[in-house]
Structures are given as C-alpha cells and as structure tokens.
Scaffold this active site. Structure first.
Site, PDB file in Angstrom:
ATOM      1  N   SER A 151       0.853  -1.194   0.000  1.00 16.35           N
ATOM      2  CA  SER A 151       0.000   0.000   0.000  1.00 16.35           C
ATOM      3  C   SER A 151       0.883   1.236   0.000  1.00 16.35           C
ATOM      4  O   SER A 151       2.013   1.212   0.503  1.00 16.35           O
ATOM      5  CB  SER A 151      -0.901   0.010   1.244  1.00 16.35           C
ATOM      6  OG  SER A 151      -1.562   1.259   1.391  1.00 16.35           O
ATOM      7  N   TYR A 163      -1.480  -1.203  10.442  1.00 13.00           N
ATOM      8  CA  TYR A 163      -1.691  -1.509   9.028  1.00 13.00           C
ATOM      9  C   TYR A 163      -0.567  -0.921   8.180  1.00 13.00           C
ATOM     10  O   TYR A 163       0.026  -1.620   7.341  1.00 13.00           O
ATOM     11  CB  TYR A 163      -3.045  -0.954   8.575  1.00 13.00           C
ATOM     12  CG  TYR A 163      -3.320  -1.157   7.109  1.00 13.00           C
ATOM     13  CD1 TYR A 163      -3.796  -2.377   6.637  1.00 13.00           C
ATOM     14  CD2 TYR A 163      -3.111  -0.139   6.179  1.00 13.00           C
ATOM     15  CE1 TYR A 163      -4.046  -2.581   5.291  1.00 13.00           C
ATOM     16  CE2 TYR A 163      -3.357  -0.332   4.834  1.00 13.00           C
ATOM     17  CZ  TYR A 163      -3.831  -1.555   4.392  1.00 13.00           C
ATOM     18  OH  TYR A 163      -4.068  -1.741   3.056  1.00 13.00           O
TER      19      TYR A 163
END
Length: 255
Positions: free
Chosen positions: A140, A153
């Site tokens: 990401s 995350y």
C-alpha cells in the site's frame, strides 16, 4: 522476460481487489485456485468464471489467520505448484493504537505479514528450482508514510514492500518475478462514487499483474499516486508527519 502465467493462486479472492485479480486472470485463460474465508462467495465466483471463461477454478476456503487452515494452503502450494501467487488477503483497522484492542493489531500482523511470508515461502523455492514463476504481494502507499490512525496496518504494508523488493533482488536472473503492488485509495465496491483520489479495483489488479509479468519490483497504480510517490521519499520527515497528523486529527474529530 515477460511471463504469461498459466496457473495462479489468489488469496482474499471473494471480494474487492482479490476478486478483480481472479476475474482478470480468468479472462486471460489462467487456471485458478481462489482462497478466502467465505465459501459461498468463492463458490459463486468459481461457477461464474468456469462458465464464462472455461478455465479450471479450485475453491479453497481458509482463514489465513488460523494456523491449521493456513497450513492447508501452504501444503497446496507445495504439493501442486502454481506459476503465480497473489498475496492479496489483508486487513486494516482505523483508530488510535492505544484505543484499539491488542488482538486487533496482532490479527493484522498475522494476516498481512505472517500469512504472506509463509505462503511465499511455500511457493518461492519451487519457482526458483523450476526457474519460472511470480509472486505479487499487495502492499500500500500507506507503507511509505506515517499512518496515524492505522499505525499497525501501515507498518505491515511497509514490511510487505521492503520484503518484496528484497526478494525481487534475490531471485533476479532466476526466471522468477517478485513484485510489490502499492495502491492508494481503492474502491473495493463498484457502486462507490468516483473521486480523483480513488482508484478502480480492476485497474489496480491489471496494473499489478502487468508489473509482475514484466518483472518490475514495484508497482504504483494511478497517475496521481505515481506523481505523489517521489514526494514521499523527498519531503523531510518532520513535514510529512505534520501533514499526515493534521489529516488524522481531522478524521478523528480532534480539531
């Protein structure tokens, strides 16, 4: 050397980007093993792909945070190898680290990091031995910047990006491609309104598959994120932290 993969295993395939990976690969004639927790959604997807594209689709229902179920997927990769592994399954939670239960953070690490590493280790040695294969790991853009509100995350995705680039270098010249796919905000459902910041999941999947086929170490889909990526590397970290902290405070309602 470009690779056209004949077989692939896709995790997190029941919805979102994972479903898009499965659809794009099936349309290209790739036989699939699709993995996710929700058996019903996997069965429906498999039936549709078989009927539409005449490919073989194996359903493997598994919770990759469960050691026994994950071991089944690892065993499948070793016993009946695929040419492409797409580590797409992931989980994120939004909220201050101190206010979120510890088990929520550990579950993210277990799925986003531990499962990804174990499945990669199950698949990669055979690919190197056969001198053919690919591993596409979904990271990401949040892995390249501080992520207040999603600290765990973001950290897991930073690991995935670094891990993938390192493996890319290790297997360079051995006929195996390892790629980190690093999307920004992505619409995981088709009915979400369009926005300049948001990418379409099918576009993200196609970009990632193109990158691993071509043997690129890193894939940043979307012109807006390609343009932003150099800034994340060049902007002084104090300024970057200040900017993301303002965004976090606004999102959390503390300003």
């Amino acid at each position: 050397m470009r690779h056209a993969y004949r077989t692939a295993l896709v995790t997190g395939a029941s919805s979102g980007i994972g479903e898009s990976f499965a659809r794009v690969l099936a349309a290209r004639g790739t036989d699939l093993v699709i993995v996710a927790r929700r058996t019903g959604l996997l069965d429906d997807l498999a039936r549709e792909l078989v009927e539409r594209y005449r490919v073989a689709v194996e359903v493997l229902a598994a919770d990759l945070t469960d050691l026994a179920q994950r071991a089944e997927v690892e065993g499948r990769l070793r016993a009946d190898p695929v040419e492409l592994l797409v580590n797409n399954a992931g989980h994120g939670a939004f909220g201050a680290f101190a206010d979120t239960p510890l088990n929520d953070h550990l579950a993210q690490v277990e799925l986003n990091v531990t499962a990804l590493v174990r499945l990669t280790h199950a698949a990669l040695p055979g690919m190197v031995e056969r001198r053919r294969g690919g591993v596409l790991n979904v990271a990401s853009m949040s892995g390249f910047a501080p992520s207040p509100g999603s600290a765990t995350y973001g950290a897991t995705k930073a690991y995935v990006a670094s891990f993938s680039e390192s493996l890319h270098s290790e297997v360079a010249g051995k006929g195996v491609h390892v790629t980190a796919l690093c999307p920004g905000f992505t619409r995981t459902e088709d009915d979400v309104p369009s926005n300049i910041l948001w990418l379409r999941r099918d576009d993200v999947a196609r970009a990632g598959l193109e990158a691993v086929s071509a043997g690129r170490a890193l894939c940043i889909p979307g012109v807006q994120y390609k343009a932003a990526f150099p800034a994340l590397r060049l902007v002084p970290r104090p300024l970057l932290r200040a900017a993301v902290n303002r965004v976090w405070q606004q999102a959390a309602g503390t300003r």
